[in-house]
Design a protein around this motif. Structure first.
Motif: not given
Lengths: 115, 116
Positions: A49-67
């Motif tokens: 999930k992305y709420f605010s702050g760093d635009t690159l977020v790390q998740g579970i299972k090795g996934f990441e997403a960039e806002f």
């Protein structure tokens, strides 16, 4: 009105290859953004999930997403896909205007992994 | 901790019949959601409860759908009478928080309804 678009209905990648699933949203302010995964016969599981702050977020299972605000995008990535990643992936935006935690989902992207 | 429980997992009914789904959220979760997921689409919120009060039911077809959350815990969703277009997976989710913080939701396995 808020909306989420996942341009790719179906994606096939080879095991070990990199993955990027696209998500575009329509919202006037900074959104709350989410990626969920749904395996066959299972409920949705929150990846990140992305709420605010760093635009690159790390998740579970090795996934990441960039806002990326300039592109209204929140793409999901994984450097090396495993066969167990085959599932349906949903991007969602939080309907902040409702102040209730309501989620608006995209139509989903089905990921197939080739051996 | 136990996850969100739903029953039944599958249901087949004829149009104009009635059907009910049951959801038991994670213990202590204040907020409960019912979503409808039609094949090939993302989930769509039908109704949201906070404790035992309705927060949002703007997309619930109230002429045929009803839902309640007894004592702020379990919830039932009912369809009466069912139409062919109600064929979908009905997902229940819960969140430990209320308000905007309740975006972090935990989903049950869903009930797959087929209306013939």
């Amino acid at each position: 009105a808020q909306s989420v678009t996942q341009p790719d209905i179906h994606i096939t990648v080879s095991e070990g290859a990199s993955l990027e699933l696209r998500c575009n949203y329509s919202y006037g302010a900074t959104p709350y953004l989410f990626w969920y995964v749904q395996s066959p016969g299972q409920g949705l599981q929150l990846l990140l999930k992305y709420f605010s702050g760093d635009t690159l977020v790390q998740g579970i299972k090795g996934f990441e997403a960039e806002f990326k605000r300039s592109q209204s995008s929140f793409n999901l990535r994984k450097p090396s896909v495993h066969w167990s990643d085959a599932a349906e992936y949903f991007c969602a935006v939080g309907a902040i205007s409702s102040n209730t935690g309501k989620l608006i989902f995209g139509q989903g992207t089905t990921l197939q992994v080739k051996p | 901790e136990a996850g969100v429980a739903q029953s039944p997992r599958y249901k087949i009914i004829e149009k104009r019949q009635s059907v009910a789904f049951w959801c038991n959220p994670i213990s202590g979760h204040a907020t409960l959601y019912w979503y409808q997921q039609i094949l090939g689409q993302g989930p769509k919120l039908l109704i949201q409860f906070q404790n035992n009060g309705v927060v949002d039911d703007s997309q619930l077809p109230k002429d045929r759908f009803s839902a309640e959350r007894l004592k702020g815990v379990d919830s039932t969703l009912k369809i009466q009478p069912a139409k062919l277009e109600d064929s979908a997976v009905y997902l229940c989710a819960s969140s430990p928080r209320a308000g905007p913080g309740s975006y972090e939701q935990y989903f049950g396995p869903g009930t797959r309804l087929t209306v013939t």
